[in-house]
Write a protein that holds these residues in place. Structure first.
Motif, mmCIF file in Angstrom:
data_model
loop_
_atom_site.group_PDB
_atom_site.id
_atom_site.type_symbol
_atom_site.label_atom_id
_atom_site.label_comp_id
_atom_site.label_asym_id
_atom_site.label_seq_id
_atom_site.Cartn_x
_atom_site.Cartn_y
_atom_site.Cartn_z
ATOM 1 N N LEU A 3 39.742 25.304 6.671
ATOM 2 C CA LEU A 3 40.094 26.895 6.116
ATOM 3 C C LEU A 3 39.010 27.260 5.271
ATOM 4 C CD1 LEU A 3 43.934 26.936 5.344
ATOM 5 C CD2 LEU A 3 42.693 27.975 7.148
ATOM 6 N N SER A 4 38.416 26.366 4.499
ATOM 7 C CA SER A 4 37.090 26.746 3.605
ATOM 8 C C SER A 4 35.817 26.902 4.289
ATOM 9 C CB SER A 4 37.012 25.797 2.489
ATOM 10 O OG SER A 4 36.823 24.222 3.050
ATOM 11 N N GLN A 5 35.480 26.608 5.604
ATOM 12 C CA GLN A 5 34.616 26.768 6.237
ATOM 13 C C GLN A 5 33.969 28.114 6.448
ATOM 14 O OE1 GLN A 5 34.346 24.860 10.283
ATOM 15 N NE2 GLN A 5 32.210 25.746 10.509
ATOM 16 N N PRO A 6 32.665 28.553 6.171
ATOM 17 C CA PRO A 6 32.235 29.764 6.289
ATOM 18 C C PRO A 6 32.543 30.125 7.783
ATOM 19 C CG PRO A 6 30.713 28.862 5.063
ATOM 20 C CD PRO A 6 31.798 27.887 5.707
ATOM 21 N N PHE A 7 32.909 31.462 8.079
ATOM 22 C CA PHE A 7 32.912 31.679 9.493
ATOM 23 C C PHE A 7 32.603 33.422 9.626
ATOM 24 C CE2 PHE A 7 36.996 33.729 9.963
ATOM 25 C CZ PHE A 7 37.630 33.604 8.917
ATOM 26 N N ALA A 8 32.692 33.623 11.024
ATOM 27 C CA ALA A 8 32.383 35.149 10.975
ATOM 28 C C ALA A 8 33.380 35.823 12.399
ATOM 29 C CB ALA A 8 30.899 35.453 11.500
ATOM 30 N N LEU A 9 33.331 37.171 12.487
ATOM 31 C CA LEU A 9 33.706 37.805 13.421
ATOM 32 C C LEU A 9 33.014 38.866 13.718
ATOM 33 C CD1 LEU A 9 35.426 40.623 12.643
ATOM 34 C CD2 LEU A 9 36.650 38.745 11.210
ATOM 35 N N VAL A 10 32.824 39.340 14.941
ATOM 36 C CA VAL A 10 32.428 40.500 15.570
ATOM 37 C C VAL A 10 33.614 41.362 16.406
ATOM 38 C CG1 VAL A 10 31.426 39.440 17.677
ATOM 39 C CG2 VAL A 10 30.370 41.544 16.805
ATOM 40 N N GLU A 81 47.840 49.276 11.398
ATOM 41 C CA GLU A 81 49.290 49.837 11.984
ATOM 42 C C GLU A 81 48.888 51.136 12.513
ATOM 43 O OE1 GLU A 81 51.864 50.109 8.560
ATOM 44 O OE2 GLU A 81 52.148 47.967 8.289
ATOM 45 N N GLN A 82 47.656 51.970 12.125
ATOM 46 C CA GLN A 82 47.479 53.299 12.702
ATOM 47 C C GLN A 82 46.341 53.111 13.724
ATOM 48 O OE1 GLN A 82 46.793 55.342 9.360
ATOM 49 N NE2 GLN A 82 49.074 55.320 8.761
ATOM 50 N N ARG A 83 45.969 51.853 14.004
ATOM 51 C CA ARG A 83 44.613 51.841 14.795
ATOM 52 C C ARG A 83 44.448 52.689 15.978
ATOM 53 N NH1 ARG A 83 47.148 47.294 15.369
ATOM 54 N NH2 ARG A 83 47.034 46.343 17.467
ATOM 55 N N MET A 84 45.468 52.342 16.810
ATOM 56 C CA MET A 84 45.539 52.967 18.231
ATOM 57 C C MET A 84 45.714 54.741 18.127
ATOM 58 S SD MET A 84 45.195 50.260 19.939
ATOM 59 C CE MET A 84 45.186 51.306 21.620
ATOM 60 N N ASP A 85 45.907 55.199 16.979
ATOM 61 C CA ASP A 85 45.926 56.535 17.042
ATOM 62 C C ASP A 85 44.440 56.982 17.203
ATOM 63 O OD1 ASP A 85 48.651 56.737 16.280
ATOM 64 O OD2 ASP A 85 48.378 57.043 14.141
ATOM 65 N N TYR A 86 43.638 56.045 16.742
ATOM 66 C CA TYR A 86 41.939 56.512 16.819
ATOM 67 C C TYR A 86 41.298 55.897 18.323
ATOM 68 C CZ TYR A 86 42.638 57.422 11.927
ATOM 69 O OH TYR A 86 42.942 57.653 10.717
ATOM 70 N N LEU A 87 42.162 54.747 18.829
ATOM 71 C CA LEU A 87 41.254 54.066 19.825
ATOM 72 C C LEU A 87 41.814 54.317 21.316
ATOM 73 C CD1 LEU A 87 41.430 50.678 17.975
ATOM 74 C CD2 LEU A 87 39.708 52.171 18.139
ATOM 75 N N GLU A 88 40.867 54.098 22.132
ATOM 76 C CA GLU A 88 41.237 54.189 23.552
ATOM 77 C C GLU A 88 41.974 52.954 23.902
ATOM 78 O OE1 GLU A 88 37.636 55.138 25.709
ATOM 79 O OE2 GLU A 88 38.140 57.287 25.666
ATOM 80 N N SER A 89 41.320 51.900 23.452
ATOM 81 C CA SER A 89 41.754 50.487 23.847
ATOM 82 C C SER A 89 41.752 49.672 22.500
ATOM 83 C CB SER A 89 41.170 49.854 24.949
ATOM 84 O OG SER A 89 39.634 49.730 24.628
ATOM 85 N N ASP A 90 42.625 48.723 22.351
ATOM 86 C CA ASP A 90 42.570 47.966 21.316
ATOM 87 C C ASP A 90 41.534 47.399 20.798
ATOM 88 O OD1 ASP A 90 43.973 47.033 18.919
ATOM 89 O OD2 ASP A 90 45.424 45.906 20.062
ATOM 90 N N LEU A 91 41.218 46.930 19.551
ATOM 91 C CA LEU A 91 40.067 46.419 19.126
ATOM 92 C C LEU A 91 39.710 45.012 19.880
ATOM 93 C CD1 LEU A 91 40.757 46.569 15.386
ATOM 94 C CD2 LEU A 91 38.978 48.135 16.512
ATOM 95 N N ASP A 92 38.550 44.804 20.361
ATOM 96 C CA ASP A 92 38.054 43.549 20.786
ATOM 97 C C ASP A 92 37.405 42.675 19.740
ATOM 98 O OD1 ASP A 92 37.099 41.595 22.187
ATOM 99 O OD2 ASP A 92 35.354 42.753 23.394
ATOM 100 N N ILE A 93 38.028 41.777 19.134
ATOM 101 C CA ILE A 93 37.808 40.856 18.015
ATOM 102 C C ILE A 93 37.458 39.547 18.584
ATOM 103 C CG2 ILE A 93 38.112 39.917 15.797
ATOM 104 C CD1 ILE A 93 39.797 42.517 15.531
ATOM 105 N N ARG A 94 36.176 39.186 18.267
ATOM 106 C CA ARG A 94 35.964 37.616 18.616
ATOM 107 C C ARG A 94 35.753 36.993 17.226
ATOM 108 N NH1 ARG A 94 32.787 37.851 24.085
ATOM 109 N NH2 ARG A 94 33.924 39.552 25.118
ATOM 110 N N PHE A 95 36.348 35.951 17.156
ATOM 111 C CA PHE A 95 36.253 35.089 16.094
ATOM 112 C C PHE A 95 35.087 33.960 16.151
ATOM 113 C CE2 PHE A 95 40.245 37.114 15.537
ATOM 114 C CZ PHE A 95 40.071 37.656 14.153
ATOM 115 N N LEU A 96 34.184 33.801 15.480
ATOM 116 C CA LEU A 96 33.068 33.145 15.409
ATOM 117 C C LEU A 96 33.246 31.732 14.532
ATOM 118 C CD1 LEU A 96 30.616 35.974 15.420
ATOM 119 C CD2 LEU A 96 31.613 34.881 17.473
ATOM 120 N N THR A 97 32.708 30.491 15.102
ATOM 121 C CA THR A 97 32.425 29.457 14.288
ATOM 122 C C THR A 97 31.061 29.451 13.846
ATOM 123 O OG1 THR A 97 34.138 28.155 15.469
ATOM 124 C CG2 THR A 97 32.451 27.091 14.019
#
Length: 113
Positions: A3-10, A81-97
C-alpha cells in the motif's frame, strides 16, 4: 503490491459531444487542487492530439492510501456519481505498477531527478 509503494494510473474520458467543453473545464478545475494534495507526485490532464475530444489524465501517487484519500474528497465523489452525465462511455482507467519510482524530493515543487 504494498500500500505504500508509489504507483500511477492513466485514464481516458470520452465525453458526449455536447458536454465536451463543460467536462474539459471541470477536469481542468481538478488539476491545481490535486497537485497540492500531500501524496500527489504528478497529476496531468491532456487531450489526445489524434482523437480530439478524448481526454487523458495521468496521475502518480506516493501510495494507494494517498489516492484513496483523494478519491474520497467530496468533489471527487460528486464527479464519480455524475460522470455518466458527461461521458459517452465510462472512464477507461488503467492502474499501473510503477517500476521506476520517484527519488525523494527535498521540498514540494522540486522535480524528481
Amino acid at each position: 503490491m504494498s500500500l505504500s509503494q508509489p504507483f500511477a494510473l492513466v485514464g481516458t474520458a470520452r465525453p458526449k459531444p455536447e458536454r465536451a467543453e463543460e467536462l474539459k473545464q471541470l477536469l481542468l478545475s481538478f488539476v491545481e487542487p490535486t497537485r497540492q494534495e500531500a501524496g500527489c507526485l504528478e497529476y496531468h490532464f491532456h487531450e489526445d492530439r489524434n482523437d480530439p475530444g478524448a481526454f487523458v489524465f495521468y496521475e502518480a501517487w506516493r501510495s494507494q492510501a494517498d489516492l484513496d484519500a483523494h478519491l474520497a474528497l467530496p468533489h471527487m465523489q460528486a464527479f464519480w456519481e455524475q460522470r455518466m452525465d458527461y461521458l459517452e462511455s465510462d472512464l477507461d482507467i488503467r492502474f499501473l505498477t510503477m517500476h521506476s519510482p520517484y527519488a525523494a524530493r527535498k521540498e514540494r515543487g522540486t522535480r524528481a531527478r
